[in-house]
Enzyme design. Structure first.
Site, PDB file in Angstrom:
ATOM      1  N   PHE A  33       0.829  -1.217   0.000  1.00  0.00           N
ATOM      2  CA  PHE A  33       0.000   0.000   0.000  1.00  0.00           C
ATOM      3  C   PHE A  33       0.855   1.255   0.000  1.00  0.00           C
ATOM      4  CE2 PHE A  33      -2.628  -3.339   1.692  1.00  0.00           C
ATOM      5  CZ  PHE A  33      -3.780  -3.154   0.966  1.00  0.00           C
ATOM      6  N   GLN A 100      -3.028  -8.599   8.231  1.00  0.00           N
ATOM      7  CA  GLN A 100      -3.813  -7.482   7.679  1.00  0.00           C
ATOM      8  C   GLN A 100      -4.101  -7.729   6.210  1.00  0.00           C
ATOM      9  OE1 GLN A 100      -1.930  -3.538   9.163  1.00  0.00           O
ATOM     10  NE2 GLN A 100      -0.324  -5.082   9.249  1.00  0.00           N
ATOM     11  N   HIS A 126      -8.437  -7.911   8.242  1.00  0.00           N
ATOM     12  CA  HIS A 126      -9.093  -7.015   7.275  1.00  0.00           C
ATOM     13  C   HIS A 126      -9.973  -7.769   6.282  1.00  0.00           C
ATOM     14  CE1 HIS A 126      -5.888  -3.668   8.059  1.00  0.00           C
ATOM     15  NE2 HIS A 126      -6.763  -3.795   9.024  1.00  0.00           N
ATOM     16  N   CYS A 134     -22.943 -10.289   1.264  1.00  0.00           N
ATOM     17  CA  CYS A 134     -24.175  -9.499   1.136  1.00  0.00           C
ATOM     18  C   CYS A 134     -24.567  -9.011   2.525  1.00  0.00           C
ATOM     19  CB  CYS A 134     -25.307 -10.329   0.537  1.00  0.00           C
ATOM     20  SG  CYS A 134     -26.871  -9.407   0.577  1.00  0.00           S
ATOM     21  N   CYS A 161     -30.981 -11.739  -3.159  1.00  0.00           N
ATOM     22  CA  CYS A 161     -31.951 -11.102  -2.259  1.00  0.00           C
ATOM     23  C   CYS A 161     -32.141  -9.628  -2.583  1.00  0.00           C
ATOM     24  CB  CYS A 161     -31.520 -11.276  -0.790  1.00  0.00           C
ATOM     25  SG  CYS A 161     -30.280 -10.074  -0.251  1.00  0.00           S
ATOM     26  N   SER A 199       5.115  -5.114   7.673  1.00  0.00           N
ATOM     27  CA  SER A 199       4.071  -4.091   7.836  1.00  0.00           C
ATOM     28  C   SER A 199       4.713  -2.770   8.208  1.00  0.00           C
ATOM     29  CB  SER A 199       3.070  -4.496   8.923  1.00  0.00           C
ATOM     30  OG  SER A 199       2.156  -3.434   9.152  1.00  0.00           O
ATOM     31  N   ASN A 224      11.118  -5.976   8.604  1.00  0.00           N
ATOM     32  CA  ASN A 224      10.555  -5.077   7.593  1.00  0.00           C
ATOM     33  C   ASN A 224      11.690  -4.358   6.877  1.00  0.00           C
ATOM     34  OD1 ASN A 224       7.858  -4.165   6.682  1.00  0.00           O
ATOM     35  ND2 ASN A 224       8.662  -2.139   7.134  1.00  0.00           N
ATOM     36  N   VAL A 242      11.706 -10.412   3.810  1.00  0.00           N
ATOM     37  CA  VAL A 242      11.039 -11.528   4.498  1.00  0.00           C
ATOM     38  C   VAL A 242      11.469 -12.885   3.930  1.00  0.00           C
ATOM     39  CG1 VAL A 242       8.973 -10.250   5.213  1.00  0.00           C
ATOM     40  CG2 VAL A 242       9.036 -11.333   2.954  1.00  0.00           C
TER      41      VAL A 242
HETATM   42  P1  OAD Z   1       2.191  -1.200   3.894  1.00  0.00           P
HETATM   43  O1  OAD Z   1       2.171  -1.120   2.401  1.00  0.00           O
HETATM   44  O2  OAD Z   1       1.839   0.017   4.654  1.00  0.00           O
HETATM   45  O3  OAD Z   1       3.633  -1.645   4.401  1.00  0.00           O
HETATM   46  C1  OAD Z   1       4.301  -2.729   3.838  1.00  0.00           C
HETATM   47  C2  OAD Z   1       5.726  -2.736   4.387  1.00  0.00           C
HETATM   48  O4  OAD Z   1       6.374  -3.912   3.886  1.00  0.00           O
HETATM   49  C3  OAD Z   1       6.571  -1.547   3.965  1.00  0.00           C
HETATM   50  O5  OAD Z   1       7.066  -0.870   5.118  1.00  0.00           O
HETATM   51  C4  OAD Z   1       7.724  -2.163   3.147  1.00  0.00           C
HETATM   52  O6  OAD Z   1       8.977  -1.586   3.443  1.00  0.00           O
HETATM   53  C5  OAD Z   1       7.717  -3.583   3.614  1.00  0.00           C
HETATM   54  N1  OAD Z   1       8.176  -4.552   2.601  1.00  0.00           N
HETATM   55  C6  OAD Z   1       7.887  -4.595   1.275  1.00  0.00           C
HETATM   56  N2  OAD Z   1       8.448  -5.666   0.687  1.00  0.00           N
HETATM   57  C7  OAD Z   1       9.104  -6.342   1.665  1.00  0.00           C
HETATM   58  C8  OAD Z   1       9.896  -7.532   1.695  1.00  0.00           C
HETATM   59  N3  OAD Z   1      10.107  -8.256   0.591  1.00  0.00           N
HETATM   60  N4  OAD Z   1      10.440  -7.910   2.892  1.00  0.00           N
HETATM   61  C9  OAD Z   1      10.252  -7.166   4.010  1.00  0.00           C
HETATM   62  N5  OAD Z   1       9.500  -6.037   4.037  1.00  0.00           N
HETATM   63  C10 OAD Z   1       8.940  -5.625   2.892  1.00  0.00           C
HETATM   64  O7  OAD Z   1       1.265  -2.446   4.268  1.00  0.00           O
HETATM   65  P2  OAD Z   1       0.514  -2.767   5.626  1.00  0.00           P
HETATM   66  O8  OAD Z   1       1.345  -2.395   6.797  1.00  0.00           O
HETATM   67  O9  OAD Z   1       0.068  -4.166   5.514  1.00  0.00           O
HETATM   68  O10 OAD Z   1      -5.778  -1.654   5.031  1.00  0.00           O
HETATM   69  O11 OAD Z   1      -0.730  -1.821   5.534  1.00  0.00           O
HETATM   70  C11 OAD Z   1      -1.687  -1.866   6.533  1.00  0.00           C
HETATM   71  C12 OAD Z   1      -3.064  -1.578   5.999  1.00  0.00           C
HETATM   72  O12 OAD Z   1      -3.077  -0.317   5.350  1.00  0.00           O
HETATM   73  C13 OAD Z   1      -3.545  -2.534   4.918  1.00  0.00           C
HETATM   74  O13 OAD Z   1      -4.088  -3.726   5.430  1.00  0.00           O
HETATM   75  C14 OAD Z   1      -4.593  -1.724   4.212  1.00  0.00           C
HETATM   76  C15 OAD Z   1      -3.859  -0.413   4.136  1.00  0.00           C
HETATM   77  O14 OAD Z   1      -4.606   0.732   4.026  1.00  0.00           O
HETATM   78  C16 OAD Z   1      -6.983  -1.851   4.489  1.00  0.00           C
HETATM   79  O15 OAD Z   1      -7.125  -2.051   3.309  1.00  0.00           O
HETATM   80  C17 OAD Z   1      -8.130  -1.808   5.455  1.00  0.00           C
END
Ligand code: OAD
Length: 255
Positions: A33, A100, A126, A134, A161, A199, A224, A242
């Site tokens: 994201f 997530q 999530h 629905c 429905c 994350s 991360n 990872v």
């Molecule tokens: P983010 O996109 O915010 O963060 C992903 C993290 O993974 C980043 O800090 C990258 O540096 C790291 N990253 C990417 N590739 C990697 C790899 N190969 N090895 C290690 N790290 C790596 O994603 P989330 O934290 O999951 O919510 O985002 C949280 C929520 O924000 C999501 O679930 C979504 C979004 O808005 C909803 O859709 C409700």
């Protein structure tokens, strides 16, 4: 080194909890994201709010189709990081995976590791983007035929429905289901080792779960590529891919 310490702590722990984000699926080709070419560079979070789903289901679904194309274009498979976690679960090193991610790849990895059912609890905080729901009659169904109907012009796609289908994910402005978040918090508090993996840890509940877990008795590890706001609370921080860290951790645990 740090990973050896983490493996030793996991070996001794009663309760190990992994908490994952988009970074664990990035090596499978699912975009993250935030960060380089993140989904939120191409879309505005405001397009996907619960309010918009209710107010303008047609516009919401038109944009959702685009998002689905960007995020889940093609077939995805679990990568070695998902598989390493699944293997840790099989060896009873892992109590729960809290994710997530909505891509379903942890469940696929658990299925592929063995035909025995894994003991690891999987909580998809999530929701799961492979399903639609629905809100009127409660039906849950595979998303593919529904997305096909939307792509063919049925906007918004509706259930038998008459209710408007909603992707089975938590939208912005929507609460996480109470029971799910309570379970996640309880697991974080109970954990002897809490591992946040892939994350950015900037949105809730991601930002607070590692902090809930942190205590003098608990080892908090963060894997991360980039620094996170929670790094200063963590005992071990691995700024590595990872796919390098998790297989190594699994191998250390198998020794
Ligand atoms: P983010 O996109 O915010 O963060 C992903 C993290 O993974 C980043 O800090 C990258 O540096 C790291 N990253 C990417 N590739 C990697 C790899 N190969 N090895 C290690 N790290 C790596 O994603 P989330 O934290 O999951 O919510 O985002 C949280 C929520 O924000 C999501 O679930 C979504 C979004 O808005 C909803 O859709 C409700």
């Amino acid at each position: 080194d740090d990973l050896e310490r983490l493996a030793a702590d996991i070996g001794r722990a009663d309760t190990v909890v992994a908490f994952t984000g988009a970074g664990i699926s990035a090596p499978s080709g699912v975009p993250t994201f935030r960060g380089d070419n993140g989904v939120w560079e191409h879309f505005d979070e405001g397009q996907f709010t619960y309010g918009r789903f209710q107010r303008d289901p047609e516009g919401f679904w038109a944009d959702r189709l685009e998002l689905q194309r960007v995020m889940f274009d093609g077939e995805f498979e679990p990568n070695v990081a998902h598989e390493a976690l699944a293997a840790m679960g099989r060896k009873e090193h892992l109590e729960a995976i809290l994710t997530q991610n909505t891509d379903g790849l942890h469940a696929d990895a658990a299925d592929s590791v063995s035909s025995d059912s894994s003991e690891t609890t999987l909580l998809e905080l999530h929701g799961n983007a492979r399903r639609v729901h629905c809100p009127d009659c409660g039906r849950r169904t595979d998303c593919d035929p529904v997305f096909e109907r939307a792509a063919d012009g049925e906007l918004p796609p509706t259930c038998d429905c008459g209710g408007v289908y909603k992707p089975d994910v938590v939208l912005f402005g929507e609460q996480l289901p109470g029971a799910v978040i309570q379970r996640a918090r309880a697991l974080a508090r109970e954990s002897d080792v809490f591992l946040a993996i892939g994350s950015s840890l900037v949105v809730e509940p991601a930002a607070s779960l590692p902090r809930l877990a942190a205590s003098p008795e608990t080892t908090v590890g963060i894997v991360n590529l980039e620094p996170t706001p929670v790094d200063s609370t963590a005992d071990v921080v691995c700024q590595e891919d990872v796919t390098a860290v998790l297989p190594r951790l699994r191998d250390l645990l198998a020794e």
